[in-house]
Design a protein around this motif. Structure first.
Motif, PDB file in Angstrom:
ATOM      1  N   ASP A   6      22.515  14.722  88.533  1.00  0.00           N
ATOM      2  CA  ASP A   6      22.114  15.271  87.256  1.00  0.00           C
ATOM      3  C   ASP A   6      22.486  16.562  87.162  1.00  0.00           C
ATOM      4  O   ASP A   6      23.022  17.116  85.988  1.00  0.00           O
ATOM      5  CB  ASP A   6      20.834  14.868  86.916  1.00  0.00           C
ATOM      6  CG  ASP A   6      20.429  13.468  86.453  1.00  0.00           C
ATOM      7  OD1 ASP A   6      21.547  12.796  85.763  1.00  0.00           O
ATOM      8  OD2 ASP A   6      19.258  12.940  86.643  1.00  0.00           O
ATOM      9  N   GLN A   7      22.215  17.588  88.045  1.00  0.00           N
ATOM     10  CA  GLN A   7      22.318  18.830  88.098  1.00  0.00           C
ATOM     11  C   GLN A   7      23.987  19.120  88.164  1.00  0.00           C
ATOM     12  O   GLN A   7      24.515  19.975  87.546  1.00  0.00           O
ATOM     13  CB  GLN A   7      21.820  19.553  89.465  1.00  0.00           C
ATOM     14  CG  GLN A   7      22.128  20.997  89.426  1.00  0.00           C
ATOM     15  CD  GLN A   7      21.316  21.356  90.563  1.00  0.00           C
ATOM     16  OE1 GLN A   7      20.214  20.911  91.153  1.00  0.00           O
ATOM     17  NE2 GLN A   7      21.855  22.573  90.984  1.00  0.00           N
ATOM     18  N   VAL A   8      24.748  18.646  89.079  1.00  0.00           N
ATOM     19  CA  VAL A   8      25.905  18.751  89.122  1.00  0.00           C
ATOM     20  C   VAL A   8      26.966  18.346  87.923  1.00  0.00           C
ATOM     21  O   VAL A   8      27.577  19.060  87.437  1.00  0.00           O
ATOM     22  CB  VAL A   8      26.604  17.875  90.220  1.00  0.00           C
ATOM     23  CG1 VAL A   8      28.220  17.844  90.149  1.00  0.00           C
ATOM     24  CG2 VAL A   8      26.196  18.550  91.476  1.00  0.00           C
ATOM     25  N   PHE A   9      26.582  17.080  87.414  1.00  0.00           N
ATOM     26  CA  PHE A   9      27.237  16.586  86.060  1.00  0.00           C
ATOM     27  C   PHE A   9      26.699  16.896  84.844  1.00  0.00           C
ATOM     28  O   PHE A   9      27.254  16.393  83.665  1.00  0.00           O
ATOM     29  CB  PHE A   9      27.521  14.926  86.284  1.00  0.00           C
ATOM     30  CG  PHE A   9      27.913  14.523  87.553  1.00  0.00           C
ATOM     31  CD1 PHE A   9      29.405  15.054  87.800  1.00  0.00           C
ATOM     32  CD2 PHE A   9      27.740  13.725  88.431  1.00  0.00           C
ATOM     33  CE1 PHE A   9      30.177  14.637  88.981  1.00  0.00           C
ATOM     34  CE2 PHE A   9      28.513  12.917  89.415  1.00  0.00           C
ATOM     35  CZ  PHE A   9      29.687  13.745  89.736  1.00  0.00           C
ATOM     36  N   LYS A  10      25.348  17.603  84.692  1.00  0.00           N
ATOM     37  CA  LYS A  10      24.694  18.177  83.803  1.00  0.00           C
ATOM     38  C   LYS A  10      24.474  16.805  82.665  1.00  0.00           C
ATOM     39  O   LYS A  10      24.667  16.838  81.602  1.00  0.00           O
ATOM     40  CB  LYS A  10      25.510  19.132  82.853  1.00  0.00           C
ATOM     41  CG  LYS A  10      25.664  20.405  83.614  1.00  0.00           C
ATOM     42  CD  LYS A  10      26.435  21.347  82.675  1.00  0.00           C
ATOM     43  CE  LYS A  10      26.404  22.927  83.482  1.00  0.00           C
ATOM     44  NZ  LYS A  10      26.924  22.608  84.925  1.00  0.00           N
ATOM     45  N   THR A  11      24.002  15.718  83.417  1.00  0.00           N
ATOM     46  CA  THR A  11      23.785  14.639  82.747  1.00  0.00           C
ATOM     47  C   THR A  11      22.475  14.133  82.159  1.00  0.00           C
ATOM     48  O   THR A  11      22.010  13.185  81.504  1.00  0.00           O
ATOM     49  CB  THR A  11      24.174  13.104  83.606  1.00  0.00           C
ATOM     50  OG1 THR A  11      23.601  13.649  84.943  1.00  0.00           O
ATOM     51  CG2 THR A  11      25.604  13.107  83.716  1.00  0.00           C
ATOM     52  N   ASP A  12      21.526  15.406  82.097  1.00  0.00           N
ATOM     53  CA  ASP A  12      20.283  15.297  81.206  1.00  0.00           C
ATOM     54  C   ASP A  12      19.424  14.163  81.957  1.00  0.00           C
ATOM     55  O   ASP A  12      18.832  13.381  81.019  1.00  0.00           O
ATOM     56  CB  ASP A  12      20.658  15.086  79.730  1.00  0.00           C
ATOM     57  CG  ASP A  12      19.306  15.316  78.902  1.00  0.00           C
ATOM     58  OD1 ASP A  12      18.438  16.215  79.529  1.00  0.00           O
ATOM     59  OD2 ASP A  12      19.196  14.840  77.848  1.00  0.00           O
ATOM     60  N   THR A  19      26.393  17.916  96.709  1.00  0.00           N
ATOM     61  CA  THR A  19      25.176  17.264  96.562  1.00  0.00           C
ATOM     62  C   THR A  19      24.473  17.376  97.990  1.00  0.00           C
ATOM     63  O   THR A  19      23.430  16.585  98.120  1.00  0.00           O
ATOM     64  CB  THR A  19      25.159  15.841  95.955  1.00  0.00           C
ATOM     65  OG1 THR A  19      26.245  15.186  96.671  1.00  0.00           O
ATOM     66  CG2 THR A  19      25.684  15.820  94.400  1.00  0.00           C
ATOM     67  N   TYR A  42      35.211  14.686  86.016  1.00  0.00           N
ATOM     68  CA  TYR A  42      34.814  16.148  86.207  1.00  0.00           C
ATOM     69  C   TYR A  42      35.495  17.188  85.720  1.00  0.00           C
ATOM     70  O   TYR A  42      36.808  17.402  86.175  1.00  0.00           O
ATOM     71  CB  TYR A  42      34.101  16.234  87.650  1.00  0.00           C
ATOM     72  CG  TYR A  42      33.264  17.501  87.814  1.00  0.00           C
ATOM     73  CD1 TYR A  42      32.031  17.556  87.603  1.00  0.00           C
ATOM     74  CD2 TYR A  42      34.041  18.680  88.381  1.00  0.00           C
ATOM     75  CE1 TYR A  42      31.311  18.746  87.764  1.00  0.00           C
ATOM     76  CE2 TYR A  42      33.251  19.824  88.664  1.00  0.00           C
ATOM     77  CZ  TYR A  42      31.992  20.070  88.250  1.00  0.00           C
ATOM     78  OH  TYR A  42      31.399  20.787  88.574  1.00  0.00           O
TER      79      TYR A  42
END
Length: 279
Positions: free
Chosen positions: A72-78, A46, A32
């Protein structure tokens, strides 16, 4: 909050989505930017606990249903964690049901006809237990508990922040047929009445006097996702997903006729209350 528990025995390696989920979570946390996150920091971001993150990363515990979207929101993993979670959920069911479960997790609208039992998405734990016990007479306590937990986990889609539009028609025989002890059936009928209060749920009862219709052969679900619409039909020991456009249109039309023939929402609620009070 419902959770999904999946055994990882016999699924070693990257092909196991539960193990991939754990590895991706740990990797994303350690990489991160601008620096690694501790499990405590990720738990705070989270809205969960350090022990939950630890269990998720070591495949030793269930995955809370709301965690994938938050990761997905925290890591921007789509949507990576959401897609893995959908695979994990599907794998907790027999092979013949997995395509239906996968569609269900992505559905923006679900229409269901059930002529014999309360649909799985609306069942109480005790009602589900009674059905599984009768259908699996040699199953032990642990197996029955796992089956019930998996069924309850499916229901999380109706409690999410963006639930699908859910339309259900059940036969009057479903309301009249006692499953388990009277207390269990009272609980189930009361739960149906609570579900009917949800703005995204429409439940109707088809009277026994309604006559013949095009869906008398068995239960059916119409599952609409962003990609299109499919129909799932089920037999005693089999299930099939129908995607051919002409067949889907024909079955959807049968369902439309069924809803037009069924009792109104208010009349359906009154019928359910009547049978609830009689127990």
């Amino acid at each position: 909050m419902a959770e999904v528990t999946v055994e990882t025995k016999g699924t070693e390696g990257a092909e196991d989505p539960r193990r991939v989920f754990a590895e991706e979570c740990r990797s994303a946390r350690e990489l991160y930017p601008p620096g690694p996150l501790s499990q405590t920091e990720l738990a705070r971001m989270t809205r969960t606990s350090k022990s939950t993150i630890s269990r998720v990363e070591t495949c030793h515990g269930p995955i809370p249903a709301d965690l994938p979207a938050l990761l997905d929101q925290v890591f921007k993993t789509d949507g990576l964690f959401k897609r893995l979670y959908e695979e994990i959920t599907a794998q907790s069911f027999p092979q013949r049901y997995r395509k239906r479960i996968e569609l269900e997790t992505r559905a923006i609208a679900i229409s269901e006809w059930s002529p014999t039992v309360v649909p799985g998405l609306l069942q109480t734990p005790q009602y589900a237990w009674e059905l599984f016990r009768e259908g699996n007479p040699r199953a032990g306590q642990a197996e029955l508990t796992s089956l019930v937990n998996n069924r309850m986990a499916r229901q999380e889609i109706l409690r999410s922040g963006s639930p699908p539009d859910f339309s259900v028609v059940i036969c009057e025989s479903v309301v009249r047929r006692r499953v388990g002890a009277p207390a269990a059936m009272r609980e189930q009928l009361a739960a149906l009445l609570e579900h009917m209060k949800r703005p995204t749920t429409l439940l109707q009862v088809l009277s026994l006097d309604a006559g013949t219709h095009g869906l008398m052969d068995g239960p059916m679900s119409i599952l609409t996702t962003a990609e299109g619409t499919a129909v799932y039909t089920e037999g005693i020991r089999s299930g099939a997903v129908i995607e051919e456009a002409a067949d889907v249109r024909r079955l959807a039309r049968f369902y439309d006729v069924l809803t037009a023939s069924a009792l109104s929402r208010d009349a359906s609620a009154q019928l359910i209350k009547k049978h609830l009070e009689a127990l």
